[in-house]
Design a protein around this motif. Sequence first.
Motif, PDB file in Angstrom:
ATOM      1  N   GLU A 119       8.460  65.755 -41.963  1.00 37.75           N
ATOM      2  CA  GLU A 119       9.800  66.362 -41.982  1.00 37.75           C
ATOM      3  C   GLU A 119      10.803  65.446 -42.667  1.00 37.75           C
ATOM      4  OE1 GLU A 119      10.635  67.514 -37.942  1.00 37.75           O
ATOM      5  OE2 GLU A 119       8.882  68.830 -37.988  1.00 37.75           O
ATOM      6  N   ALA A 120      10.519  64.130 -42.622  1.00 36.95           N
ATOM      7  CA  ALA A 120      11.387  63.163 -43.310  1.00 36.95           C
ATOM      8  C   ALA A 120      11.035  63.071 -44.797  1.00 36.95           C
ATOM      9  CB  ALA A 120      11.268  61.793 -42.653  1.00 36.95           C
ATOM     10  N   GLY A 121      10.059  63.861 -45.244  1.00 41.17           N
ATOM     11  CA  GLY A 121       9.723  63.919 -46.669  1.00 41.17           C
ATOM     12  C   GLY A 121       8.507  63.108 -47.068  1.00 41.17           C
ATOM     13  N   CYS A 122       7.833  62.449 -46.117  1.00 44.06           N
ATOM     14  CA  CYS A 122       6.673  61.620 -46.480  1.00 44.06           C
ATOM     15  C   CYS A 122       5.507  62.517 -46.894  1.00 44.06           C
ATOM     16  CB  CYS A 122       6.243  60.758 -45.296  1.00 44.06           C
ATOM     17  SG  CYS A 122       7.544  59.632 -44.778  1.00 44.06           S
ATOM     18  N   ARG A 123       4.865  62.144 -48.010  1.00 47.66           N
ATOM     19  CA  ARG A 123       3.731  62.939 -48.491  1.00 47.66           C
ATOM     20  C   ARG A 123       2.427  62.153 -48.428  1.00 47.66           C
ATOM     21  NH1 ARG A 123       5.371  62.618 -53.346  1.00 47.66           N
ATOM     22  NH2 ARG A 123       7.327  61.739 -52.679  1.00 47.66           N
ATOM     23  N   ASP A 124       2.528  60.862 -48.251  1.00 47.57           N
ATOM     24  CA  ASP A 124       1.322  60.054 -48.286  1.00 47.57           C
ATOM     25  C   ASP A 124       1.207  59.274 -46.976  1.00 47.57           C
ATOM     26  OD1 ASP A 124      -0.859  58.505 -49.114  1.00 47.57           O
ATOM     27  OD2 ASP A 124      -0.175  58.671 -51.191  1.00 47.57           O
ATOM     28  N   VAL A 125       0.583  59.908 -45.987  1.00 48.97           N
ATOM     29  CA  VAL A 125       0.538  59.342 -44.629  1.00 48.97           C
ATOM     30  C   VAL A 125      -0.916  59.038 -44.256  1.00 48.97           C
ATOM     31  CG1 VAL A 125       1.116  59.727 -42.198  1.00 48.97           C
ATOM     32  CG2 VAL A 125       2.539  60.755 -43.996  1.00 48.97           C
ATOM     33  N   GLN A 126      -1.127  57.852 -43.707  1.00 53.13           N
ATOM     34  CA  GLN A 126      -2.438  57.506 -43.170  1.00 53.13           C
ATOM     35  C   GLN A 126      -2.261  57.095 -41.719  1.00 53.13           C
ATOM     36  OE1 GLN A 126      -5.303  55.473 -45.889  1.00 53.13           O
ATOM     37  NE2 GLN A 126      -3.448  54.693 -46.834  1.00 53.13           N
ATOM     38  N   MET A 127      -3.333  57.236 -40.959  1.00 51.55           N
ATOM     39  CA  MET A 127      -3.296  56.895 -39.537  1.00 51.55           C
ATOM     40  C   MET A 127      -4.322  55.790 -39.288  1.00 51.55           C
ATOM     41  SD  MET A 127      -2.451  58.300 -36.351  1.00 51.55           S
ATOM     42  CE  MET A 127      -2.714  57.299 -34.907  1.00 51.55           C
TER      43      MET A 127
END
Length: 216
Positions: A155-163
Motif C-alpha cells: 500500500e506504501a508503493g513497494c513492489r519488490d518485497v522479500q520475507m
Amino acid sequence: MPTQSSAFPNLRVFDHPLIQHKLAVARDRHTLPADFRRLLNEIAGLMTYEVSRRFETRGVKVETPLEVADGRQLARPVTLVPVLRAGLSMTDGVMQLFPEARVGHIGIRRDEATRRPVFYYARLPSDVRDGYSIVVDPMLATGGSACAAISYLKEAGCRDVQMVCLVAVPEGVKRVLDEHPDVMIHAAALDRGLDADAFIRPGLGDAGDRVFGTIG
Ligand code: PRP
C-alpha cells in the motif's frame, strides 16, 4: 545455496551447515536470551548474502590510488523492515552487511485468542517504494502477521518485497504466497506444522519472549 521447495516455488530453505548448526542451538530450550539474540542475528546475516543475490547493480567509476577502475554498486536503496517485536532480533545481523540500509518498523502482534494479527505501529522511510524491502521476522506461523506487513508495504508503493524468517510452516507459507505470489520467502527451516494453538512445531518457542526475556 538454499534449496527450492517443490511445493512452494517461491520458498527458499537454507540448508547451509552453519545456519543449521546455529538454528539447532537457538531451538534448545536451555539457550539463554543473550545467546538466542546473538544466534538469530548471526543466522540473519548469513541468509542476507543469498537474499541479496538478485539485487540490481549499476556501473560506477572508482578512483583508486593508481587509476580509475570500473566497479558496480547497488542500484536501488534497501529497506529492512523488522516486524516488532521479534523481528528486531534479526536487524543487527542484516545491517552488518547493509550498513547503508534504512530501517522501517512495523508493529504487529498476534492476538492469541483470535490468532489474528493486530497492527499497532508503522514508520517507514518516505521513499521506501523506490527500493528493495526485506521483511524480517523469526517466525512465520499462520502467516497473518507476514501478510499484514507485506500488504502495508505494498500500500506504501513497494513492489519488490522479500520475507526472511527463521522457522516457517507450510500453512503460513501457503497463505503468504497465495496472497502475495510475487514475494520470495527465505527460511532457515520449514517446520512440521502448527499445533492446535497455532504454535510452530517443533519450532523454537515464542521468539519475542525468548529475545526480550519476557517469558512467564
Ligand atoms: C510472533 C512472530 C510473528 C507472529 C507469527 O509475534 O514474531 O510476528 O507471531 O504468527 P502468525 O504467522 O500466526 O501471524 P508475536 O505476536 O508473538 O509478537 P512479539 O514479536 O511482539 O512477541
